[in-house]
Scaffold this active site. Sequence first.
Site: not given
Length: 227
Positions: A165, A199
């Site tokens: 990430e 997400h």
Amino acid sequence: MMAASWSFSGITAVAACAAMAVFYVAILYSPTLLLRLPPPTSIESFMLRRFACAVVSSLISLVFSSFLLGVGDFMELPVILNVYGIRSDHAWQAVVFPLLLTGLLYTGSFVSRSLLFIHAWKGSRDGLSFGACLCGIVERCIQGACSSASDVLAWRNYVVAPITEELVFRACMIPLLLCGGLTAYSITFFSPIFFSLAHLNHFLELYYQQRYNFWKAFLIVTNLVIR
């Protein structure tokens, strides 16, 4: 040194970052949807597939961003690393300050556990010394660390997810946004949006598959993004 050899607009930079965010998530479903692999038989095999997908996605994002930034024109490795935010100057500030800010999130838990430790020590100080209590806590911490080393979820939470990430959503995206002409304030606004976009699949799974109501699914996903 943040000057790109090829110039591109802010819209191009934002579109490229959005594409990397979507790709970071979409590739997680490629083993079953594209490669037609059978469903994983255990949580370990499921997570190992996702680890491989995250690594591939990160490498592709790195190549894609380096192409836009013209990193191939730089021959010196320190310059290339500098483009992606890896540099020797101000290294201790880059390490210490984020750790302190992150630690603030867990101040309440730290204080609570400290009070429990003091209470347990006072309650048993006739039989155990302070050092013995402290050694017991250290021993439990070591046992927990050893247990986490063989836990695939711990590897996901503490190793694979943070590294991939940070590589995609920080090292690759921020240079693109800077070279696209966006200001620091604009980047501060857009970066969480791209991370939230990655997400969105959790929200869709909760809302459509598990039949959560909109606000409950929204709050769960928001909690995931914040953490």
